[in-house]
Design a protein around this motif. Structure first.
Motif, short mmCIF file in Angstrom:
data_model
loop_
_atom_site.label_atom_id
_atom_site.label_comp_id
_atom_site.label_asym_id
_atom_site.label_seq_id
_atom_site.Cartn_x
_atom_site.Cartn_y
_atom_site.Cartn_z
N LEU A 99 8.83 -7.61 1.65
CA LEU A 99 8.77 -7.42 0.20
C LEU A 99 7.52 -8.08 -0.38
O LEU A 99 6.76 -7.48 -1.15
CB LEU A 99 10.02 -8.02 -0.43
N LEU A 100 7.28 -9.33 0.05
CA LEU A 100 6.12 -10.07 -0.46
C LEU A 100 4.83 -9.41 0.00
O LEU A 100 3.86 -9.35 -0.76
CB LEU A 100 6.16 -11.53 0.02
N GLU B 278 28.53 -18.82 15.70
CA GLU B 278 27.88 -19.35 14.50
C GLU B 278 26.37 -19.26 14.61
O GLU B 278 25.67 -18.91 13.66
CB GLU B 278 28.28 -20.82 14.30
N THR C 279 21.28 -14.01 9.97
CA THR C 279 21.16 -14.09 8.51
C THR C 279 19.76 -14.52 8.10
O THR C 279 19.07 -13.83 7.35
CB THR C 279 22.16 -15.12 7.95
N LEU C 280 19.34 -15.69 8.60
CA LEU C 280 18.05 -16.21 8.16
C LEU C 280 16.91 -15.32 8.63
O LEU C 280 15.98 -15.05 7.88
CB LEU C 280 17.87 -17.65 8.66
N LEU D 14 15.24 -20.35 0.93
CA LEU D 14 14.52 -19.14 1.36
C LEU D 14 14.46 -18.12 0.23
O LEU D 14 13.40 -17.58 -0.10
CB LEU D 14 15.22 -18.55 2.58
N ILE E 19 2.38 -14.00 -7.31
CA ILE E 19 1.50 -12.85 -7.08
C ILE E 19 1.34 -12.04 -8.37
O ILE E 19 0.25 -11.64 -8.76
CB ILE E 19 2.05 -11.97 -5.95
N PHE F 267 12.29 -10.51 3.07
CA PHE F 267 11.45 -11.09 2.02
C PHE F 267 9.99 -11.04 2.41
O PHE F 267 9.12 -10.82 1.57
CB PHE F 267 11.87 -12.52 1.72
N PHE G 31 16.99 -12.07 6.43
CA PHE G 31 16.48 -12.28 5.07
C PHE G 31 15.01 -12.64 5.09
O PHE G 31 14.23 -12.20 4.24
CB PHE G 31 17.29 -13.35 4.34
N GLY G 32 14.61 -13.47 6.07
CA GLY G 32 13.20 -13.83 6.18
C GLY G 32 12.32 -12.61 6.36
O GLY G 32 11.31 -12.45 5.68
N PHE H 221 4.29 -6.38 -2.15
CA PHE H 221 3.95 -6.82 -3.49
C PHE H 221 2.51 -7.32 -3.54
O PHE H 221 1.77 -7.02 -4.47
CB PHE H 221 4.91 -7.94 -3.88
N ASN H 222 2.13 -8.06 -2.51
CA ASN H 222 0.78 -8.61 -2.46
C ASN H 222 -0.26 -7.50 -2.41
O ASN H 222 -1.32 -7.58 -3.04
CB ASN H 222 0.65 -9.50 -1.21
N PHE I 168 -0.43 -5.78 -5.94
CA PHE I 168 -1.03 -6.59 -6.99
C PHE I 168 -2.24 -7.36 -6.46
O PHE I 168 -2.38 -8.54 -6.70
CB PHE I 168 0.00 -7.58 -7.56
N LYS I 169 -3.08 -6.67 -5.74
CA LYS I 169 -4.22 -7.34 -5.14
C LYS I 169 -5.24 -7.73 -6.22
O LYS I 169 -5.48 -6.98 -7.15
CB LYS I 169 -4.88 -6.42 -4.12
N VAL I 170 -5.81 -8.91 -6.09
CA VAL I 170 -6.83 -9.35 -7.03
C VAL I 170 -8.16 -9.39 -6.31
O VAL I 170 -8.26 -9.93 -5.22
CB VAL I 170 -6.51 -10.77 -7.55
N LEU J 257 24.40 -23.70 6.43
CA LEU J 257 23.29 -22.80 6.10
C LEU J 257 22.96 -22.74 4.62
O LEU J 257 21.99 -22.10 4.25
CB LEU J 257 23.62 -21.38 6.57
N ILE K 27 25.19 -15.75 14.05
CA ILE K 27 25.24 -15.38 12.63
C ILE K 27 24.11 -16.05 11.86
O ILE K 27 23.43 -15.42 11.06
CB ILE K 27 26.61 -15.77 12.02
N SER K 28 23.88 -17.36 12.13
CA SER K 28 22.81 -18.07 11.43
C SER K 28 21.46 -17.41 11.67
O SER K 28 20.70 -17.14 10.73
CB SER K 28 22.72 -19.53 11.88
#
Lengths: 199, 100
Positions: free
Chosen positions: B21-22, B3, B10-11, A86, A97, B18, B14-15, B25-26, B29-31, A79, B6-7
């Motif tokens: 979060l993005l 396994e 985890t991914l 990522l 941004i 994020f 986190f995906g 944030f977007n 901070f919009k334009v 991983l 867990i994979s």
């Protein structure tokens, strides 16, 4: 190891990652943005700060993922690349941004190289160096700061040289990027002189 | 089996984190973008081939919107795209002259 030795160790890591094993000129990582952005001073300064931010943040998070999730569950070999990419990609998204809002001109000048930080081998390389050398969190941060500062040093040196090259009489075949590669090769030779400073 | 779980956790975790979060944030901070660019971008073929000399269709649309590139800059879309872009620009100019 007592505290003093630890600090000396950190200083060694910093000097080694920024100058002796300079990430661009000795390890040849992150060359695409190094060559692509080195024709204007303002965009390369912006790029340096972006790379420093992304490298430090992603190496912290990559360390956390590596040591808290991947090593305990024995999934490091499977991983590691995916989860590091990522993390890096997300931080690059944040920077993009933020820059689009705060300085559109810089965003425009950096063009395709800004999203390409996500696939910049420099940052993935730093996270792998941290993982391979079994650095702890503080050592990883120092390594990340050193490596990205090394990138900034190499980039700004090349920008300075290329700005002078623009006014000088370069043979037609070598104009533009070709001479930039030759100059970087000579710079890499110069940086080889630092080898063996720390063992 | 452990396994894989867990994979995925985890991914996936986190995906999702994020992504959230993005997204936040977007929004923060919009334009505000020129609506003309969006319209021209919609008319282009979205293949991001770079044949026009710009990095991607969006950059090409920006260049057309400020009249930096000709309306037939896109060689992939040929006449049809050029016609559509021309219509959009005409409409835009008409609206502008009405406002003034």
């Amino acid at each position: 190891m007592n505290f003093g030795e630890y600090l000396v160790d950190l200083a060694k890591i910093f000097v080694s990652s920024s100058i002796i094993n300079n990430i661009v000129l000795i390890q040849f990582l992150g060359l695409c943005s190094y060559i692509g952005l080195s024709d204007s001073m303002s965009s390369s300064i912006g790029m340096s700060f972006a790379v420093i931010f992304v490298t430090v943040c992603s190496s912290i998070l990559a360390w956390v993922i590596d040591h808290w999730i991947l090593i305990p569950s024995n999934l490091q070999s499977v991983l590691q690349i995916t989860s590091f990419i990522l993390v890096i990609g997300s931080f690059v998204g944040l920077v993009q941004i933020y820059l689009r809002k705060t300085s559109p001109n810089l965003h425009k000048a950096m063009g395709i190289y800004l999203p390409l930080i996500a696939t910049n081998c420099l940052i993935l390389g730093v996270t792998f160096i941290n993982s391979m050398n079994n650095y702890d969190l503080v050592q990883s941060i120092v390594e990340a700061i050193g490596a990205s500062l090394g990138y900034a040093i190499a980039l700004l040196l090349l920008v300075g040289i290329r700005e002078r090259l623009r006014d000088s009489d370069v043979p037609t075949f070598f104009k533009g990027k070709a001479i930039a590669f030759m100059v970087s090769a000579i710079m890499a030779l110069a940086f080889l002189g630092f080898q063996g400073m720390i063992r | 089996m452990k396994e894989i779980i867990i994979s995925v956790a985890t991914l996936g975790g986190f995906g999702a984190l994020f992504g959230l979060l993005l997204g936040i944030f977007n929004e923060r901070f919009k334009v505000e973008e020129n609506p003309l660019i969006k319209q021209i971008y919609d008319a282009l073929p979205h293949s991001d081939c770079g044949a026009c000399g710009y990095p991607g269709c969006f950059a090409c649309a920006e260049a057309i919107a400020v009249r930096e590139a000709p309306i037939d800059a896109c060689s992939v879309g040929r006449q049809e795209t050029a016609k559509k872009v021309q219509e959009i620009l005409d409409k835009f100019e008409e609206e502008n002259s009405n406002n003034n």
